[in-house]
Design a protein around this motif. Structure first.
Motif, PDB file in Angstrom:
ATOM      1  N   ASN A 124      -8.007   8.713  -4.505  1.00 42.35           N
ATOM      2  CA  ASN A 124      -7.033   7.640  -4.718  1.00 42.35           C
ATOM      3  C   ASN A 124      -7.459   6.352  -4.037  1.00 42.35           C
ATOM      4  O   ASN A 124      -7.235   5.255  -4.556  1.00 42.35           O
ATOM      5  N   ILE A 125      -8.077   6.491  -2.866  1.00 41.65           N
ATOM      6  CA  ILE A 125      -8.426   5.312  -2.069  1.00 41.65           C
ATOM      7  C   ILE A 125      -9.585   4.558  -2.709  1.00 41.65           C
ATOM      8  O   ILE A 125      -9.661   3.330  -2.628  1.00 41.65           O
ATOM      9  N   SER A 182      -6.919   5.554 -11.755  1.00 42.60           N
ATOM     10  CA  SER A 182      -5.785   5.962 -10.921  1.00 42.60           C
ATOM     11  C   SER A 182      -4.857   6.916 -11.671  1.00 42.60           C
ATOM     12  O   SER A 182      -4.325   7.865 -11.082  1.00 42.60           O
ATOM     13  N   ASP A 214       1.763  13.832  -2.178  1.00 37.52           N
ATOM     14  CA  ASP A 214       0.522  13.313  -2.771  1.00 37.52           C
ATOM     15  C   ASP A 214       0.775  12.704  -4.145  1.00 37.52           C
ATOM     16  O   ASP A 214       0.158  11.692  -4.507  1.00 37.52           O
ATOM     17  N   LEU A 218       2.390   9.342  -3.556  1.00 34.49           N
ATOM     18  CA  LEU A 218       1.362   8.398  -3.091  1.00 34.49           C
ATOM     19  C   LEU A 218       0.451   7.963  -4.235  1.00 34.49           C
ATOM     20  O   LEU A 218       0.041   6.795  -4.302  1.00 34.49           O
ATOM     21  N   SER A 219       0.131   8.903  -5.132  1.00 37.89           N
ATOM     22  CA  SER A 219      -0.706   8.544  -6.265  1.00 37.89           C
ATOM     23  C   SER A 219       0.016   7.571  -7.192  1.00 37.89           C
ATOM     24  O   SER A 219      -0.597   6.634  -7.727  1.00 37.89           O
ATOM     25  N   VAL A 229      -0.188   4.258  -5.461  1.00 39.04           N
ATOM     26  CA  VAL A 229      -1.526   3.664  -5.585  1.00 39.04           C
ATOM     27  C   VAL A 229      -1.720   3.057  -6.973  1.00 39.04           C
ATOM     28  O   VAL A 229      -2.291   1.970  -7.117  1.00 39.04           O
ATOM     29  N   SER A 248      -3.424   3.036   1.804  1.00 41.22           N
ATOM     30  CA  SER A 248      -3.612   4.329   1.139  1.00 41.22           C
ATOM     31  C   SER A 248      -4.347   5.309   2.038  1.00 41.22           C
ATOM     32  O   SER A 248      -4.018   6.503   2.082  1.00 41.22           O
ATOM     33  N   PHE A 304      -2.824   8.791   3.397  1.00 43.32           N
ATOM     34  CA  PHE A 304      -3.557  10.024   3.121  1.00 43.32           C
ATOM     35  C   PHE A 304      -3.801  10.813   4.409  1.00 43.32           C
ATOM     36  O   PHE A 304      -3.581  12.030   4.457  1.00 43.32           O
TER      37      PHE A 304
END
Length: 428
Positions: free
Chosen positions: A254-255, A271, A307, A310-311, A314, A410, A414
């Motif tokens: 993701n980063i 992404s 997760d 967070l995705s 992102v 990010s 993580f």
């Protein structure tokens, strides 16, 4: 010392039982055993306990031997184990003088012909049935001591606690109750405090880390139970390699989306691909776990949800960053945003260093004629180069600045998510 003594007595009883199980003494004749069997079963009622005084309780000593774990289905909460009991009690009707029957000191009957305790697995997963079958033999010695070893595949209910999956430990209980007899008729006594694992074969997924055996007396319902507790610890290596590590690697991807050039046009597709990969792993994990919310849902499912969120975040930040890159130059960048970007991109610092380079450059005089008059002007080379330099922040710089900020955010999210998961597993 008392514990050691009990162990020796127990093992001695087992040895005697198996010696008796091998066969009778060589000098015993078929006719003698036949006569003895007919005499013992003459007038025998298999519904009456073997106590001479029925006001006294029949004491049953027991020991459980586990052979292997056949199956543990966490989704359905079913545990199947293979094992057998060693039970012993006294029946006064089965006493005789060996000298009267040519030295015959033991005899064997099918369990359907004699009294055996009616024991049922009350925590059964599917159906209730009594312990043993009608053709399982019961052996008696001349003192009236009964030896019975029923074996079976015992299937019991065991609702798992999957909070620490796949680093979980399960405690499963098997309750074997004397059905139809009260606490004042039949009583159990355990020969040892744990399960005999001498014949146990290791399971490929679960470690049998601890066992215990005790007697539970329910005075309210007048039920006497033999309780076997098995502590199973999952071996997580398979899940670590095939589930947890891939999830961590995908989260790390993701980063990297902010390192892709904005001009490539691949950022959003990248992404979203990572987002779908995390969603697939979440589906795989949920299929392997029971669909329950009590006592707790899996910590791994919570991590996968975090997760996934967070995705999604992102992906949103990627779109915001691209919005800055595509902003028209005619639109002025706000002053506060310029100050932040100068600090992040070190633009002001670089500008000051370039100015210092030309502080001591020469000054040149230029002559020109205007309206018939000569005019002299001076110009410095540093002034010319300073005029060419600019520290104005444009929208492309804002996009680069947002990439740096969003990538750091990010990365921190993580790290925090994975460190929290590891700590919760370690301190369980």
């Amino acid at each position: 010392m008392n514990s050691l003594y009990r162990e020796k007595v127990t093992m001695a009883r087992i040895v005697i039982f198996f010696l008796l199980l091998i066969g009778t003494v060589g000098s015993t004749y078929h006719e003698d055993v036949y006569k003895l069997s007919r005499k013992l079963l003459d007038g025998y009622n298999d519904m009456i306990r073997g106590s001479k005084d029925l006001s006294q309780r029949t004491s049953i000593s027991f020991m459980f031997n586990i052979i292997k774990i056949a199956e543990y289905d966490e989704v359905n909460g079913k545990l199947a184990i293979v094992g057998f009991f060693f039970l012993q009690w006294e029946d006064y009707r089965m006493k005789w003088d060996p000298d009267e029957y040519n030295g015959t000191n033991n005899v064997m009957f099918e369990s359907k012909d004699v009294w055996v305790p009616n024991i049922m697995l009350t925590t059964s997963h599917s159906d209730f049935r009594k312990l043993g079958t009608d053709d399982v033999p019961v052996r008696y010695d001349n003192e009236g001591t009964s030896y019975w070893s029923p074996a079976d595949v015992f299937t019991t209910s065991c609702t798992p606690n999957i909070y620490y999956y796949p680093y979980d430990t399960q405690n499963c209980f098997l309750y074997f109750s004397s059905w139809g007899y009260s606490l004042y008729e039949v009583v159990f006594h355990s020969m040892r405090d744990d399960v005999n694992t001498y014949l146990y074969s290791e399971h490929g997924l679960w470690n049998l880390t601890a066992t215990s055996v005790f007697v539970f007396k329910d005075t309210t319902n007048q039920i006497n139970s033999m309780v076997i507790k098995l502590t199973l610890t999952r071996m997580p290596t398979f899940y670590l390699i095939n589930m947890i590590l891939p999830i961590i690697v995908i989260g790390l991807l993701n980063i990297l989306v902010f390192l892709l050039p904005a001009e490539s046009g691949e950022r959003v597709g990248y992404s979203i691909t990572v987002l779908l990969a995390i969603a697939v792993f979440q589906t795989i994990a949920s299929d392997k776990l029971p669909h329950v919310s009590r006592p707790q849902i899996s910590l791994l499912c919570i991590k996968l949800l975090i997760d996934l969120v967070l995705s999604v975040l992102v992906t949103t930040l990627t779109i915001v960053s691209l919005y800055f890159y595509d902003m028209p130059d005619s639109r002025r960048v706000p002053v506060c945003l310029q100050a932040v970007c100068r600090f992040i991109l070190c633009k002001k610092c670089c500008s000051n260093k370039s100015e210092d380079k030309y502080d001591y450059e020469e000054t040149y005089e230029i002559y020109k004629i205007e309206n018939g008059k000569q005019i002299t002007t001076s110009i410095s080379l540093s002034d010319v180069r300073k005029s060419e330099k600019t520290d104005v922040i444009n929208w492309t710089d804002v996009g680069r600045c947002s990439d740096i900020v969003f990538a750091i955010f990010s990365l921190l999210a993580f790290i925090a998510s994975n460190v929290a998961f590891v700590l919760l597993v370690i301190i369980k």
